[in-house]
Design an enzyme around this catalytic site. Structure first.
Site, PDB file in Angstrom:
ATOM      1  N   GLU A 270      10.986  -9.119  -4.025  1.00 12.90           N
ATOM      2  CA  GLU A 270      11.476  -7.966  -3.262  1.00 12.90           C
ATOM      3  C   GLU A 270      12.909  -8.208  -2.801  1.00 12.90           C
ATOM      4  OE1 GLU A 270       7.255  -6.331  -1.364  1.00 12.90           O
ATOM      5  OE2 GLU A 270       8.496  -7.726  -0.218  1.00 12.90           O
TER       6      GLU A 270
ATOM      7  N   SER B 296       0.817  -1.214   0.000  1.00  9.78           N
ATOM      8  CA  SER B 296       0.000   0.000   0.000  1.00  9.78           C
ATOM      9  C   SER B 296       0.852   1.266   0.000  1.00  9.78           C
ATOM     10  CB  SER B 296      -0.940   0.001   1.216  1.00  9.78           C
ATOM     11  OG  SER B 296      -0.202  -0.091   2.429  1.00  9.78           O
ATOM     12  N   THR B 297       1.981   1.256   0.723  1.00 12.95           N
ATOM     13  CA  THR B 297       2.833   2.442   0.734  1.00 12.95           C
ATOM     14  C   THR B 297       3.572   2.578  -0.585  1.00 12.95           C
ATOM     15  OG1 THR B 297       3.120   2.034   3.112  1.00 12.95           O
ATOM     16  CG2 THR B 297       4.500   3.730   2.121  1.00 12.95           C
TER      17      THR B 297
ATOM     18  N   ASP C  86      10.726   0.671  -1.137  1.00 12.27           N
ATOM     19  CA  ASP C  86       9.714  -0.324  -0.770  1.00 12.27           C
ATOM     20  C   ASP C  86       9.298  -0.099   0.674  1.00 12.27           C
ATOM     21  OD1 ASP C  86       8.017  -2.482  -0.949  1.00 12.27           O
ATOM     22  OD2 ASP C  86       9.584  -3.998  -1.176  1.00 12.27           O
TER      23      ASP C  86
END
Length: 225
Positions: A108, A35-36, A86
């Site tokens: 990631e 979401s960020t 991230d």
């Protein structure tokens, strides 16, 4: 917009200053998932013409980037990523993190390994003294599921299959509840060596270099010691 979302937006905007030096260059910027990270992508859209390319850590982020007209390339097509932005599910004082709540932990971790600088963006609720309140995601080969449930239980956790979910790599995730992770680097290595584990969502051996932490008092910048 909730207060938490306002804090996420503040750190997303602050992260632009860490990628701005690469605007107008041939550099590919690493983009995370969650979401960020979504808010960061939205902020990046205003600078699309200054960005040569991005490398996304998930299909979700790649889709959002392309929707803004931002070029996405495969990691195999670049030799260097100067900066990767991230979020995190939890982060401690050493800037070790738990990541993978969104299921993208393997990609990631790969992008983070390539990046020269890892900028973590998070609201203040993600900062903890000891990692483990958030369940630790572990991406696994499906045929090893029951074996890994037993092995992770022996470490004191309570593994649960993330029902109805497959990663972008076609694997399952075990979310391990009930851990107090006082040695993130050691546990990362220990779990990573169990056969059938693809990736453990501990980012300690390669933690964040910079943490942008949003609070009502503003955005605080912390650097890895």
């Amino acid at each position: 917009m909730s207060i938490q979302d306002q804090l996420k937006l503040a750190v997303a905007r602050a992260a632009l200053e860490h990628v701005r030096p690469w605007f107008g260059s041939n550099a590919a910027i690493g983009i995370g998932t969650g979401s960020t990270a979504d808010l960061f992508i939205d902020e990046l859209a205003a600078h699309r013409d200054s960005i040569a390319a991005t490398v996304a850590s998930s299909e979700r982020s790649a889709h959002r980037l392309r929707g803004h007209g931002i070029r996405v390339v495969d990691l195999n097509d670049v030799e260097d990523i100067p900066v990767y932005v991230d979020g995190a599910d939890e982060v401690d004082a050493s800037l070790a993190m738990i990541k993978g709540g969104g299921g993208a932990l393997t990609r990631e971790k790969i992008v983070a390994a390539v990046a020269r600088t890892f900028v973590c963006i998070a609201d203040a609720s993600k900062k903890v003294d000891v990692l483990g309140r958030f369940p630790l995601p572990v991406e696994i080969i499906p045929m090893a599921r029951n074996f890994l449930v037993r092995e992770l239980s022996r470490l004191g956790g309570k593994p649960r299959v993330r029902e109805g979910y497959l990663t972008d790599n076609g694997n399952q995730i075990l979310d391990v509840h009930g851990l107090m992770i006082t040695d993130p680097r050691g546990l990362e290595q220990q779990i990573g060596q169990i056969p059938g584990v693809v990736t453990v969502g501990l980012f300690a051996a390669r933690g964040a270099d910079v943490l942008l932490l949003g609070s009502p008092a503003g955005v605080q910048e912390l650097r890895r010691k």
